[in-house]
Write a protein that holds these residues in place. Structure first.
Motif, PDB file in Angstrom:
ATOM      1  N   LEU A  20      30.958 105.201  46.689  1.00 52.85           N
ATOM      2  CA  LEU A  20      30.009 105.221  45.440  1.00 52.85           C
ATOM      3  C   LEU A  20      29.377 106.661  45.898  1.00 52.85           C
ATOM      4  CD1 LEU A  20      28.197 104.113  43.313  1.00 52.85           C
ATOM      5  CD2 LEU A  20      26.922 103.497  45.037  1.00 52.85           C
ATOM      6  N   ARG A  21      29.542 107.737  44.743  1.00 55.99           N
ATOM      7  CA  ARG A  21      28.842 109.033  44.769  1.00 55.99           C
ATOM      8  C   ARG A  21      27.906 108.980  43.526  1.00 55.99           C
ATOM      9  NH1 ARG A  21      33.835 113.003  46.604  1.00 55.99           N
ATOM     10  NH2 ARG A  21      34.311 111.671  48.617  1.00 55.99           N
ATOM     11  N   LYS A  22      26.570 109.406  44.076  1.00 61.19           N
ATOM     12  CA  LYS A  22      25.486 109.791  42.941  1.00 61.19           C
ATOM     13  C   LYS A  22      24.683 111.072  43.550  1.00 61.19           C
ATOM     14  CE  LYS A  22      26.734 106.178  40.240  1.00 61.19           C
ATOM     15  NZ  LYS A  22      27.473 106.459  39.058  1.00 61.19           N
ATOM     16  N   LYS A  23      23.901 111.330  42.532  1.00 63.37           N
ATOM     17  CA  LYS A  23      22.628 112.226  43.260  1.00 63.37           C
ATOM     18  C   LYS A  23      22.025 111.799  43.919  1.00 63.37           C
ATOM     19  CE  LYS A  23      24.344 115.826  40.628  1.00 63.37           C
ATOM     20  NZ  LYS A  23      24.941 116.892  41.437  1.00 63.37           N
ATOM     21  N   VAL A  24      21.231 112.359  44.807  1.00 65.48           N
ATOM     22  CA  VAL A  24      20.144 111.866  45.887  1.00 65.48           C
ATOM     23  C   VAL A  24      19.042 110.878  44.986  1.00 65.48           C
ATOM     24  CG1 VAL A  24      18.417 112.572  47.561  1.00 65.48           C
ATOM     25  CG2 VAL A  24      20.773 113.659  47.678  1.00 65.48           C
ATOM     26  N   PRO A  25      18.415 111.519  43.946  1.00 69.49           N
ATOM     27  CA  PRO A  25      17.390 110.777  43.555  1.00 69.49           C
ATOM     28  C   PRO A  25      17.764 109.301  43.140  1.00 69.49           C
ATOM     29  CG  PRO A  25      17.208 113.084  42.763  1.00 69.49           C
ATOM     30  CD  PRO A  25      18.702 113.026  43.337  1.00 69.49           C
ATOM     31  N   GLU A  26      19.156 109.265  42.728  1.00 71.07           N
ATOM     32  CA  GLU A  26      19.349 107.850  42.236  1.00 71.07           C
ATOM     33  C   GLU A  26      19.624 106.939  43.340  1.00 71.07           C
ATOM     34  OE1 GLU A  26      22.758 107.706  39.150  1.00 71.07           O
ATOM     35  OE2 GLU A  26      22.998 110.101  39.433  1.00 71.07           O
ATOM     36  N   PHE A  27      20.001 107.366  44.491  1.00 75.41           N
ATOM     37  CA  PHE A  27      20.102 106.398  45.724  1.00 75.41           C
ATOM     38  C   PHE A  27      18.765 106.349  46.186  1.00 75.41           C
ATOM     39  CE2 PHE A  27      24.595 107.752  46.222  1.00 75.41           C
ATOM     40  CZ  PHE A  27      25.264 106.533  46.688  1.00 75.41           C
ATOM     41  N   GLN A  28      17.682 107.283  45.935  1.00 78.63           N
ATOM     42  CA  GLN A  28      16.244 107.048  46.310  1.00 78.63           C
ATOM     43  C   GLN A  28      15.593 105.737  45.593  1.00 78.63           C
ATOM     44  OE1 GLN A  28      15.442 111.212  46.198  1.00 78.63           O
ATOM     45  NE2 GLN A  28      15.083 111.150  48.624  1.00 78.63           N
ATOM     46  N   GLN A  29      16.192 105.661  44.514  1.00 82.41           N
ATOM     47  CA  GLN A  29      15.523 104.328  43.826  1.00 82.41           C
ATOM     48  C   GLN A  29      15.424 103.069  44.673  1.00 82.41           C
ATOM     49  OE1 GLN A  29      17.230 104.236  39.337  1.00 82.41           O
ATOM     50  NE2 GLN A  29      18.898 105.025  40.678  1.00 82.41           N
ATOM     51  N   ILE A 124      28.198 106.646  49.851  1.00 82.96           N
ATOM     52  CA  ILE A 124      28.469 105.591  50.605  1.00 82.96           C
ATOM     53  C   ILE A 124      29.793 105.063  50.389  1.00 82.96           C
ATOM     54  CG2 ILE A 124      27.670 103.256  51.547  1.00 82.96           C
ATOM     55  CD1 ILE A 124      24.945 103.958  50.450  1.00 82.96           C
ATOM     56  N   LYS A 125      30.811 104.829  51.554  1.00 84.89           N
ATOM     57  CA  LYS A 125      31.910 104.211  51.513  1.00 84.89           C
ATOM     58  C   LYS A 125      32.188 103.367  52.575  1.00 84.89           C
ATOM     59  CE  LYS A 125      35.478 107.412  53.406  1.00 84.89           C
ATOM     60  NZ  LYS A 125      36.542 108.124  52.996  1.00 84.89           N
ATOM     61  N   TYR A 126      33.129 102.256  52.374  1.00 83.61           N
ATOM     62  CA  TYR A 126      33.376 101.477  53.341  1.00 83.61           C
ATOM     63  C   TYR A 126      34.908 101.766  53.742  1.00 83.61           C
ATOM     64  CZ  TYR A 126      34.258  97.105  56.178  1.00 83.61           C
ATOM     65  OH  TYR A 126      34.647  96.208  57.020  1.00 83.61           O
ATOM     66  N   ASN A 127      35.155 101.780  54.813  1.00 83.05           N
ATOM     67  CA  ASN A 127      36.418 101.716  55.752  1.00 83.05           C
ATOM     68  C   ASN A 127      36.778 100.480  56.495  1.00 83.05           C
ATOM     69  OD1 ASN A 127      36.197 104.316  54.857  1.00 83.05           O
ATOM     70  ND2 ASN A 127      37.394 105.053  56.547  1.00 83.05           N
ATOM     71  N   ILE A 128      38.012  99.874  56.199  1.00 86.84           N
ATOM     72  CA  ILE A 128      38.579  98.866  56.792  1.00 86.84           C
ATOM     73  C   ILE A 128      39.098  98.918  58.126  1.00 86.84           C
ATOM     74  CG2 ILE A 128      39.054  97.744  54.710  1.00 86.84           C
ATOM     75  CD1 ILE A 128      42.149  98.438  55.142  1.00 86.84           C
TER      76      ILE A 128
END
Length: 542
Positions: A20-29, A124-128
């Motif tokens: 998931l990639r977004k602008k920082v302000p979106e992650f700060q919600q 943020i990404k998940y690795n197995i």
């Protein structure tokens, strides 16, 4: 004390090619990070008491999200979290840590080569457990969960000191802070002939490595200068900064133009290289010559046996579909398997795990091998150094000999960035509708042999991935590929790939853009790129 917090879904948490990639302000919600992390945990099973690896590329908001993930991991029942010192782990280093310590999986905080800072990008990404990116069945499950989530679990704990190496107990969970560089450096030493590379530097060999104020700085400083004896200042811009020094940490000829210019100068070093934000991409430039990522993959594969870790030979080579066919010629000569996959490193994981491929690569500056399950920028640089140390020839001489042996695949990529998504999708939809009628027609004097929308059938697990890029193949081996990228955060990036194979050595020193000019015109005639995007020229040409 663990808390259950009520929440509501966000409608935009669909993971792309690399999480998931977004602008920082979106992650700060409020609740945004927590919702996505909880959706990851809810999509997984069997991790109670197990180990999670956690780290990122040090970009803005990295440290805050590390603390959030630690608190949520404790509340959700993980037994241990291994975190890189300062919250830092390059993507390939994180893959190595997952594999070395047999972790259940890992969360990597990165937007790779995208810009950082308060208004930059975050991811943020998940690795197995194999160390590779989560396959589509898991990312789809994460997305489905994100659409219905109503609560998340988080431990009420003080901030963990992630700058001090060692172990601490947090709400019944062990947090182990490790040296971010040590395990990775040890792995590299097991693969490459460090003695031969030391002798190369002792001979007066000069190199410039630009870490772009990103995550590979500490790795490059330790390995190149401290362990291999390269002169001070071989590693440049090696302090990771939250905003990458205000620069765009993408190792291409636009954002690393200063390195290109230095390597084209009369007093250029022998070898130039760079890596990106999270350390999984690379740029390779010899004195007076840029090596395209597609050619680098082919040249590394042809010479890999010169490094101790690959002296037994390769099981196979894999490349993404848009990557040039240069490596195909190497695989054919070596008599090994060649696999063409969709874009995205996760598609290489099955081939590597099954022992069908040893080296993999993508045209977007990613190369790697079966030592981890991510592309690895510094690995590619070290393999090049090992080859140069053994052959004692220049990069330019190695390239010319390679082309004389295998032929040259002239290749370019044109990116149209931040195109309105509706316009980009309309262009692709119209082109897709044309495909059945294109075969047998002639465009700009060239006959189309085949036109399709690339589909991939995984030879290991049998899964099917459709709509992975539109291909126009011409008689004689030339081709055009067009696809929309999944790594940006604003609008859509339209990517056009153009390729022509030239077997004649007397034609191996031509200008790439001029050599491909007729195909570039044909691409616009077929797809209407300029008309649909409203752009008269690409944002970036590589």
């Amino acid at each position: 004390m663990n808390k259950t917090i009520a929440t509501k879904p966000f409608d935009d948490q669909k993971p792309g090619t690399s999480g998931l990639r977004k602008k920082v302000p979106e992650f700060q919600q409020p609740h945004y990070v927590e919702n996505f992390v909880q959706s990851i945990f809810d999509a997984l099973e069997g991790f109670q008491g197990k180990t999670l690896v956690l780290g990122g590329d040090g970009r803005y908001y990295n440290r805050e999200v590390v603390q959030t993930v630690l608190a949520m991991a404790a509340a959700n029942g993980f037994g241990r979290v291994i975190v890189g010192q300062g919250g830092i782990l390059s993507t390939p280093a994180a893959s190595n840590v997952i594999r070395k310590y047999k972790a259940f999986g890992g969360i990597i905080l990165s937007a790779s080569h995208n810009p950082g800072g308060p208004h930059g990008d975050f991811g943020i990404k998940y690795n197995i457990e194999n160390g590779g990116p989560a396959p589509e069945k898991i990312t789809n499950a994460i997305y489905q969960r994100s659409k219905s989530i109503s609560r998340y679990l988080i431990a009420d704990i003080p901030a963990v000191d992630i700058d001090k190496v060692g172990k601490v107990d947090v709400a019944g969970m062990t947090v182990e802070v490790i040296d971010s560089v040590a395990d990775y450096a040890e792995l590299m030493e097991s693969l490459f002939d460090f003695d031969a590379i030391r002798e190369l530097f002792k001979s007066g060999f000069r190199m410039r490595f630009d870490a772009m104020h990103a995550v590979t700085g500490p790795y490059a400083k330790e390995i190149l200068e401290n362990r291999l004896g390269a002169p001070d200042h071989t590693a440049r811009n090696y302090h990771p900064l939250p905003d990458f020094g205000g620069h765009h940490p993408d190792p291409n000829l636009v954002h690393a133009k200063h390195l290109y210019d230095a390597m084209m100068a009369p007093d250029a070093p022998d070898f130039g290289a760079a890596s990106d934000g999270d350390g999984d991409r690379n740029l390779i430039i010899g004195r007076g010559i840029f090596i395209t990522p597609s050619d680098s993959l082919a040249m590394l594969a042809a010479n890999a046996h010169l490094a101790p870790g690959y002296k037994a030979g390769l099981k196979g080579i894999a490349r993404s579909m848009p990557t040039s066919g240069a490596a195909d010629h190497v695989a054919a000569k070596l008599g090994i398997g060649m696999y063409e996959t969709p874009t995205g490193w996760k598609f290489f994981g099955n081939l590597l795990d099954a022992g069908m491929a040893t080296i993999c690569g993508e045209e977007s500056a990613g190369t790697g091998s079966n030592h981890v399950r991510e592309k690895d920028g510094l690995w590619a640089v070290l393999l090049w150094l090992n080859i140069l140390a053994v052959r004692r020839e220049s990069v330019k001489d190695i390239a010319r000999e390679h082309w004389a042996t295998y032929g040259r695949n002239y290749y370019t990529r044109h990116d149209y960035e931040e195109v309105e998504a509706d316009r980009a999708n309309k262009m692709v939809d119209e082109l897709r509708a044309k495909l059945p009628s294109l075969a047998g027609t002639t465009v700009n004097g060239m006959k189309i042999e085949k036109a399709d929308d690339f589909s991939y059938h995984d030879p290991v697990d049998g899964s099917q991935s459709d709509h992975q890029g539109i291909r126009i193949l011409f008689e004689g081996g030339s081709r055009i590929v067009l696809r929309l990228s999944g790594t940006g955060t604003s609008g859509a990036t339209v990517r056009l790939y153009v390729e022509r194979y030239e077997p004649d050595p007397s034609k191996h020193d031509l200008d790439t853009q001029a050599t491909l000019a007729d195909l570039i015109v044909a691409a616009d005639d077929i797809a209407g790129i300029h008309a649909h995007t409203g752009r008269s020229k690409p944002s970036v040409i590589t």
